[in-house]
Design an enzyme around this catalytic site. Structure first.
Site, mmCIF file in Angstrom:
data_model
loop_
_atom_site.group_PDB
_atom_site.id
_atom_site.type_symbol
_atom_site.label_atom_id
_atom_site.label_comp_id
_atom_site.label_asym_id
_atom_site.label_seq_id
_atom_site.Cartn_x
_atom_site.Cartn_y
_atom_site.Cartn_z
ATOM 1 N N ASP A 1 -26.873 4.254 32.366
ATOM 2 C CA ASP A 1 -27.063 4.625 30.959
ATOM 3 C C ASP A 1 -28.144 5.690 30.745
ATOM 4 O O ASP A 1 -28.597 5.887 29.628
ATOM 5 C CB ASP A 1 -27.376 3.374 30.117
ATOM 6 C CG ASP A 1 -28.753 2.788 30.414
ATOM 7 O OD1 ASP A 1 -29.407 3.218 31.387
ATOM 8 O OD2 ASP A 1 -29.179 1.888 29.664
ATOM 9 N N HIS A 2 -28.567 6.375 31.802
ATOM 10 C CA HIS A 2 -29.613 7.395 31.647
ATOM 11 C C HIS A 2 -29.507 8.434 32.753
ATOM 12 O O HIS A 2 -28.753 8.284 33.718
ATOM 13 C CB HIS A 2 -30.996 6.736 31.659
ATOM 14 C CG HIS A 2 -31.341 6.087 32.959
ATOM 15 N ND1 HIS A 2 -30.747 4.923 33.386
ATOM 16 C CD2 HIS A 2 -32.213 6.440 33.928
ATOM 17 C CE1 HIS A 2 -31.234 4.587 34.556
ATOM 18 N NE2 HIS A 2 -32.126 5.491 34.912
ATOM 19 N N ASP A 3 -30.270 9.514 32.584
ATOM 20 C CA ASP A 3 -30.176 10.661 33.487
ATOM 21 C C ASP A 3 -31.152 10.622 34.657
ATOM 22 O O ASP A 3 -31.069 11.463 35.538
ATOM 23 C CB ASP A 3 -30.427 11.962 32.712
ATOM 24 C CG ASP A 3 -29.349 12.238 31.676
ATOM 25 O OD1 ASP A 3 -28.209 11.790 31.875
ATOM 26 O OD2 ASP A 3 -29.654 12.903 30.676
#
Length: 226
Positions: A149-151
């Site tokens: 859910d994130h980079d």
């Protein structure tokens, strides 16, 4: 109803002992555990690893039970043990019967949350949450799938920071093919099918089949019967 006896192996005594010790950890909260599973919330590989940061927890509710890295599949011959890595104030919620396959990583960064509602993963999967990942009932995940859910890194456009983190919500009765990747901010509708090696960066409609890099809708009104 599925039952942990289906996963019994010669290592069962060691697995049961490790499962009991896991239950007794102060980071484990058993709100509602089914009596079908010997009163345990988890049946885990004795070689599996886990790390709990300060304030982190695993919560079992709605008769929650988790088969963790002990499924009887070809992965048992070569995949590494499954791993919990829950950083400070991270949380994993287990509702109903779930399975995390061998060689998988369940990782919540500080303050992140992963919620399982009756999902099955087959092995060598990565579930990585900095904010929130939710996986719905009867969703089936093939081997090699990554959901994040994130980079991990910040990016900028014209000097302004881009959104780094956004929840991933996966509905009920979804099939996710091998080596697929689902990234931040994606919602996958009920009954959708994600093809092998697809890179999903946008929402997937319910009962749609998506494929490609980046993934696009190939068919609609798909009837997945896993």
């Amino acid at each position: 109803m599925k039952h942990p006896l289906a996963h019994i192996s010669p290592h069962a005594p060691f697995n049961l002992l490790r499962s009991l010790l896991f239950k007794l950890r102060r980071n484990v909260c058993c709100v509602s555990v089914s009596s079908h599973y010997f009163g345990l919330p988890i049946y885990m590989d004795w070689r599996g690893t886990h790390h709990f940061g300060i304030g982190s927890e695993v919560v079992f509710d709605a008769e929650g039970f988790l088969v963790f890295g002990t499924e009887r599949s070809s992965f048992r011959q070569w995949a590494r043990p499954a791993c919990f890595y829950i950083e400070k104030n991270g949380r994993v919620r287990v509702n109903g019967y779930n399975q995390i396959g061998r060689g998988s990583l369940v990782w919540t960064l500080a303050g992140g949350e992963i919620v399982l509602h009756g999902a099955t993963t087959n092995g060598i999967n990565k579930l990585i949450a900095k904010e929130r990942i939710v996986i719905g009932n009867n969703t089936q995940i093939a081997w090699g799938v990554t959901i994040c859910d994130h980079d991990f890194h910040k990016t900028y456009t014209d000097g302004l920071a881009n959104i780094e983190t956004a929840p991933v919500i996966i509905g009920r009765d979804v099939w996710i093919g091998m080596d697929a990747t689902i990234l931040k901010g994606v919602t996958v509708g009920d009954g959708a099918v994600i093809a092998a090696r697809a890179l999903v960066v946008k929402d997937v409609p319910a009962r749609a089949l998506v494929a490609g890099v980046p993934a696009k809708v190939i068919k609609t009104e798909v009837d997945f019967r896993g």
